[in-house]
Design an enzyme around this catalytic site. Structure first.
Site, PDB file in Angstrom:
ATOM      1  N   ASN A 295     -30.155 -26.870   2.847  1.00 27.96           N
ATOM      2  CA  ASN A 295     -30.331 -25.640   2.938  1.00 27.96           C
ATOM      3  C   ASN A 295     -31.975 -25.485   3.243  1.00 27.96           C
ATOM      4  O   ASN A 295     -32.646 -25.423   2.419  1.00 27.96           O
ATOM      5  CB  ASN A 295     -30.146 -24.742   1.706  1.00 27.96           C
ATOM      6  CG  ASN A 295     -30.609 -23.149   1.931  1.00 27.96           C
ATOM      7  OD1 ASN A 295     -30.786 -22.672   2.917  1.00 27.96           O
ATOM      8  ND2 ASN A 295     -30.210 -22.438   0.870  1.00 27.96           N
ATOM      9  N   TRP A 296     -32.135 -25.124   4.508  1.00 26.09           N
ATOM     10  CA  TRP A 296     -33.696 -25.132   4.853  1.00 26.09           C
ATOM     11  C   TRP A 296     -34.236 -23.704   4.592  1.00 26.09           C
ATOM     12  O   TRP A 296     -35.561 -23.570   4.781  1.00 26.09           O
ATOM     13  CB  TRP A 296     -33.829 -25.317   6.440  1.00 26.09           C
ATOM     14  CG  TRP A 296     -33.388 -26.731   6.960  1.00 26.09           C
ATOM     15  CD1 TRP A 296     -33.187 -27.805   5.884  1.00 26.09           C
ATOM     16  CD2 TRP A 296     -33.446 -27.454   8.171  1.00 26.09           C
ATOM     17  NE1 TRP A 296     -32.832 -29.094   6.808  1.00 26.09           N
ATOM     18  CE2 TRP A 296     -33.225 -28.636   8.156  1.00 26.09           C
ATOM     19  CE3 TRP A 296     -34.024 -26.792   9.452  1.00 26.09           C
ATOM     20  CZ2 TRP A 296     -33.259 -29.798   9.293  1.00 26.09           C
ATOM     21  CZ3 TRP A 296     -33.950 -27.719  10.737  1.00 26.09           C
ATOM     22  CH2 TRP A 296     -33.648 -29.147  10.517  1.00 26.09           C
ATOM     23  N   LYS A 297     -33.622 -22.928   4.151  1.00 25.12           N
ATOM     24  CA  LYS A 297     -34.014 -21.534   3.959  1.00 25.12           C
ATOM     25  C   LYS A 297     -34.883 -20.964   4.864  1.00 25.12           C
ATOM     26  O   LYS A 297     -34.458 -21.312   6.303  1.00 25.12           O
ATOM     27  CB  LYS A 297     -34.794 -21.468   2.600  1.00 25.12           C
ATOM     28  CG  LYS A 297     -33.862 -22.164   1.542  1.00 25.12           C
ATOM     29  CD  LYS A 297     -34.500 -21.747   0.039  1.00 25.12           C
ATOM     30  CE  LYS A 297     -33.388 -22.566  -0.939  1.00 25.12           C
ATOM     31  NZ  LYS A 297     -33.806 -22.112  -2.406  1.00 25.12           N
TER      32      LYS A 297
ATOM     33  N   HIS B 161     -25.648 -16.805  -1.720  1.00 24.54           N
ATOM     34  CA  HIS B 161     -26.785 -17.430  -2.271  1.00 24.54           C
ATOM     35  C   HIS B 161     -27.570 -16.404  -3.060  1.00 24.54           C
ATOM     36  O   HIS B 161     -27.624 -15.298  -2.663  1.00 24.54           O
ATOM     37  CB  HIS B 161     -27.761 -18.002  -1.353  1.00 24.54           C
ATOM     38  CG  HIS B 161     -28.741 -19.240  -1.547  1.00 24.54           C
ATOM     39  ND1 HIS B 161     -29.859 -18.751  -2.300  1.00 24.54           N
ATOM     40  CD2 HIS B 161     -28.704 -20.349  -1.775  1.00 24.54           C
ATOM     41  CE1 HIS B 161     -30.507 -19.770  -2.714  1.00 24.54           C
ATOM     42  NE2 HIS B 161     -29.972 -20.634  -2.375  1.00 24.54           N
TER      43      HIS B 161
ATOM     44  N   GLU C  43     -30.495 -15.727  -3.516  1.00 20.34           N
ATOM     45  CA  GLU C  43     -31.686 -15.159  -2.535  1.00 20.34           C
ATOM     46  C   GLU C  43     -31.326 -14.209  -1.837  1.00 20.34           C
ATOM     47  O   GLU C  43     -31.726 -13.254  -1.779  1.00 20.34           O
ATOM     48  CB  GLU C  43     -32.596 -16.418  -1.878  1.00 20.34           C
ATOM     49  CG  GLU C  43     -33.194 -17.100  -2.908  1.00 20.34           C
ATOM     50  CD  GLU C  43     -33.610 -18.420  -2.400  1.00 20.34           C
ATOM     51  OE1 GLU C  43     -33.371 -18.946  -0.928  1.00 20.34           O
ATOM     52  OE2 GLU C  43     -34.084 -19.349  -3.185  1.00 20.34           O
TER      53      GLU C  43
ATOM     54  N   GLU D 293     -25.454 -22.992  -8.585  1.00 21.07           N
ATOM     55  CA  GLU D 293     -27.018 -23.059  -8.657  1.00 21.07           C
ATOM     56  C   GLU D 293     -27.463 -22.009  -9.450  1.00 21.07           C
ATOM     57  O   GLU D 293     -27.561 -20.918  -9.313  1.00 21.07           O
ATOM     58  CB  GLU D 293     -27.342 -22.473  -7.088  1.00 21.07           C
ATOM     59  CG  GLU D 293     -26.805 -23.263  -6.022  1.00 21.07           C
ATOM     60  CD  GLU D 293     -27.977 -23.369  -4.794  1.00 21.07           C
ATOM     61  OE1 GLU D 293     -28.099 -24.345  -4.467  1.00 21.07           O
ATOM     62  OE2 GLU D 293     -28.282 -22.033  -4.477  1.00 21.07           O
TER      63      GLU D 293
ATOM     64  N   GLY E  83     -35.896 -23.843  -6.769  1.00 17.04           N
ATOM     65  CA  GLY E  83     -37.355 -24.090  -6.546  1.00 17.04           C
ATOM     66  C   GLY E  83     -38.195 -24.236  -7.454  1.00 17.04           C
ATOM     67  O   GLY E  83     -39.497 -23.930  -7.365  1.00 17.04           O
TER      68      GLY E  83
ATOM     69  N   SER F  77     -33.199 -27.804  -7.571  1.00 15.58           N
ATOM     70  CA  SER F  77     -34.270 -28.945  -7.783  1.00 15.58           C
ATOM     71  C   SER F  77     -33.541 -30.137  -7.810  1.00 15.58           C
ATOM     72  O   SER F  77     -34.123 -31.103  -8.450  1.00 15.58           O
ATOM     73  CB  SER F  77     -35.151 -28.476  -9.014  1.00 15.58           C
ATOM     74  OG  SER F  77     -35.862 -27.269  -8.944  1.00 15.58           O
TER      75      SER F  77
ATOM     76  N   GLY G 243     -32.308 -27.841  -1.566  1.00 16.93           N
ATOM     77  CA  GLY G 243     -33.357 -26.770  -0.581  1.00 16.93           C
ATOM     78  C   GLY G 243     -34.643 -27.491  -0.329  1.00 16.93           C
ATOM     79  O   GLY G 243     -34.484 -28.303   0.625  1.00 16.93           O
ATOM     80  N   GLY G 244     -35.513 -27.847  -1.221  1.00 21.98           N
ATOM     81  CA  GLY G 244     -37.055 -28.281  -0.823  1.00 21.98           C
ATOM     82  C   GLY G 244     -36.791 -29.692  -0.356  1.00 21.98           C
ATOM     83  O   GLY G 244     -37.359 -29.752   0.676  1.00 21.98           O
TER      84      GLY G 244
HETATM   85  P1  13P Z   1     -34.245 -26.269  -4.483  1.00 18.94           P
HETATM   86  O1  13P Z   1     -33.655 -27.608  -3.970  1.00 18.94           O
HETATM   87  O2  13P Z   1     -35.480 -26.108  -3.724  1.00 18.94           O
HETATM   88  O3  13P Z   1     -34.244 -25.982  -5.752  1.00 18.94           O
HETATM   89  O4  13P Z   1     -33.154 -25.082  -3.862  1.00 18.94           O
HETATM   90  C1  13P Z   1     -31.826 -25.096  -4.133  1.00 18.94           C
HETATM   91  C2  13P Z   1     -31.159 -24.124  -3.392  1.00 18.94           C
HETATM   92  O5  13P Z   1     -31.437 -22.832  -3.689  1.00 18.94           O
HETATM   93  C3  13P Z   1     -30.331 -24.622  -2.210  1.00 18.94           C
HETATM   94  O6  13P Z   1     -29.357 -23.524  -1.803  1.00 18.94           O
END
Ligand code: 13P
Length: 269
Positions: free
Chosen positions: A19-21, A104, A106, A176, A182, A222, A243-244
């Site tokens: 997930n590149w956000k 998600h 967010e 999640e 993050g 994470s 994510g990251g």
């Molecule tokens: P991180 O891997 O950056 O913690 O993000 C997880 C995430 O929200 C994937 O959708």
């Protein structure tokens, strides 16, 4: 955790999703896609990357013929019409999208997605032939107050209740925990496994044991090259929503490689 850890995963095969956000616009996204395709090679497990809407066509052009599938980060509740600013699942399908992340945390927090709107998005996505990845998870305060199970139960019921077995066969669930997203603070393997087992038990109650066993349940929060193998080796964890680390081709490829090793050991896929 209680409720259904006895429903053992049928090992649906690992799914690793990046997930590149809100990172990598069309100027930078193709190079990252190329690097990821190069780094993951020919994986046994299923792999997808989810760029922002505006980068989807440019990334799709680089994924053509590769084992990496394209995903999106949300979609509208309808296929067309007067929904200014929205992107429909049919439009996503037209550019080659196969997976769509829905609900998600967010988007629940910043963009007003609710269980009801997530349910509508899931149905619209399924109607367009996409594979929804439903995200559920609790905040730190909710975990500390012992509200995790009740919350997950209502998120799952609110989003998935009423789907047919055939529809559910196309859905993956991502656990999640919000406090792990993050933050570098990953859930322990025991926490992640117990919670994913609880989720599987809930799916068994909402549907049946076979559907619950066949549903990919991903862990997200994470996940990185160091902790992936441990998390993915948990019996009720069938993949990762990353994510990251998905913005770093070598780290993402290391997570895919960890899933591949486990998939080879388990003789699945
Ligand atoms: P991180 O891997 O950056 O913690 O993000 C997880 C995430 O929200 C994937 O959708």
């Amino acid at each position: 955790m209680s409720g259904g850890a006895q429903v053992r995963a049928l090992q649906p095969g690992y799914l690793i999703v990046g997930n590149w956000k809100m990172n990598k616009g069309p100027a930078e996204a193709p190079a990252l896609a190329d690097a990821i395709v190069g780094a993951v090679g020919s994986p046994r497990c299923a792999v997808a990357i989810c760029p922002s809407f505006v980068s989807l066509p440019a990334v799709m052009a680089r994924l053509e013929g590769s084992p990496v599938a394209l995903g999106a980060q949300t979609c509208a509740t309808a296929q067309s019409g007067a929904f200014t600013g929205e992107v429909s699942p049919t439009m996503l399908s037209e550019v080659g999208v196969r997976y769509v992340i829905l609900g998600h945390s967010e988007r629940r927090q910043h963009s007003g997605e609710t269980d009801a709107s997530v349910a509508a998005r899931i149905r619209a996505a399924l109607d367009a032939g996409l594979r929804p990845i439903l995200c559920v998870g609790e905040s730190e305060a909710q975990r500390e107050c012992g509200e995790t199970e009740a919350l997950l139960s209502s998120q799952l019921k609110g989003a998935l209740g009423g789907l047919s077995g055939d529809q559910m066969a196309k859905v993956a669930v991502a656990y999640e925990p919000i406090w792990a997203i993050g933050t570098g603070k990953t859930a322990t393997e025991a926490q992640a496994e117990a919670t994913c087992a609880f989720i599987r038990g809930q799916l068994s109650e909402l549907f049946d044991d076979d559907i619950a066993a066949g549903t990919p349940i991903l862990y997200g929060g994470s996940m990185n090259a160091q902790n992936a193998a441990g998390l993915l080796s948990c019996p009720n964890i069938n993949g990762g929503l990353v994510g990251g680390a998905s913005l770093k081709p070598d780290d993402f490829a290391a997570i895919v490689a960890a899933a591949d090793r486990l998939e080879a050991e388990n003789h699945v896929g």
